[in-house]
Design an enzyme around this catalytic site. Structure first.
Site, PDB file in Angstrom:
ATOM      1  N   HIS A  77       0.842  -1.192   0.000  1.00  0.00           N
ATOM      2  CA  HIS A  77       0.000   0.000   0.000  1.00  0.00           C
ATOM      3  C   HIS A  77       0.879   1.244   0.000  1.00  0.00           C
ATOM      4  CE1 HIS A  77      -2.614  -3.105   1.723  1.00  0.00           C
ATOM      5  NE2 HIS A  77      -3.619  -2.411   1.212  1.00  0.00           N
ATOM      6  N   GLU A 113       8.962  -0.961   3.715  1.00  0.00           N
ATOM      7  CA  GLU A 113       9.608   0.329   3.490  1.00  0.00           C
ATOM      8  C   GLU A 113      11.000   0.360   4.103  1.00  0.00           C
ATOM      9  OE1 GLU A 113       5.449   0.733   2.490  1.00  0.00           O
ATOM     10  OE2 GLU A 113       6.438  -0.209   4.194  1.00  0.00           O
ATOM     11  N   ASP A 127      26.812   1.142  -6.504  1.00  0.00           N
ATOM     12  CA  ASP A 127      26.879   1.915  -7.748  1.00  0.00           C
ATOM     13  C   ASP A 127      27.983   2.968  -7.695  1.00  0.00           C
ATOM     14  OD1 ASP A 127      25.931   2.922 -10.341  1.00  0.00           O
ATOM     15  OD2 ASP A 127      25.227   4.641  -9.172  1.00  0.00           O
TER      16      ASP A 127
END
Length: 166
Positions: A77, A113, A127
């Site tokens: 959600h 989350e 990265d």
């Protein structure tokens, strides 16, 4: 046997209906780590990585990851987060530890989350440092704790090695 809440009557995926759930304060803490060469960790700590301040960028990536979790994980959600805090520690040798604490007041938890936040932060570290080292290892990534909701609180007992704490 308990049924899975993410399947409808036809056995197909669905987003769980949380309309009747009570809102409560909910928190989750997730952790991850990036294992790297001592020279890579030193470069991060000294601000000597050519792409910039690795931890500052990874912190922003972690916060953005938490905010965009429902875009990444199909059945999550969208949540109005009330707080996201990303912290970094290291073992002084070859491990960078990442922790995310995520908070909301709502009808569903913030475990995904928090997990997404540490994952995004770890991927950003990779990265930004891949020119220095391509064989860095991300993980394990895990939920350390959560509070709130009808299922109550949870605290993992075996996170000592992943969090860098004793």
């Amino acid at each position: 046997m308990e049924s899975f809440t993410h399947f409808n009557g036809q056995g197909r995926a669905r987003m769980v209906d949380i309309s009747d759930k009570a809102a409560s304060v909910r928190t989750a803490v997730a952790v991850s780590q990036v294992t790297m060469a001592p020279s890579t960790l030193a470069a991060i700590k000294e601000g000597a990585v050519g792409k910039g301040d690795v931890l500052a960028v990874a912190q922003i990536a972690g916060i953005q990851g938490a905010k965009k979790t429902s875009d990444w994980i199909p059945m999550c959600h969208p949540l109005a987060l009330t707080g996201v805090n990303i912290t970094f520690t290291d073992n002084g040798e070859d491990k960078l530890f990442i922790e995310a604490e995520v908070k909301t007041e709502g009808k569903t938890g913030v475990e995904m989350e928090a997990l997404t936040a540490v994952s995004a932060a770890a991927l950003t570290v990779y990265d930004m440092c891949k020119a220095l080292q391509k064989d860095m290892v991300i993980g394990p990534t895990l939920l350390e704790s959560k509070t709130g909701g009808k299922n109550g609180d949870f605290r993992r007992d075996d996170t000592r090695d992943i969090t860098g704490s004793n």
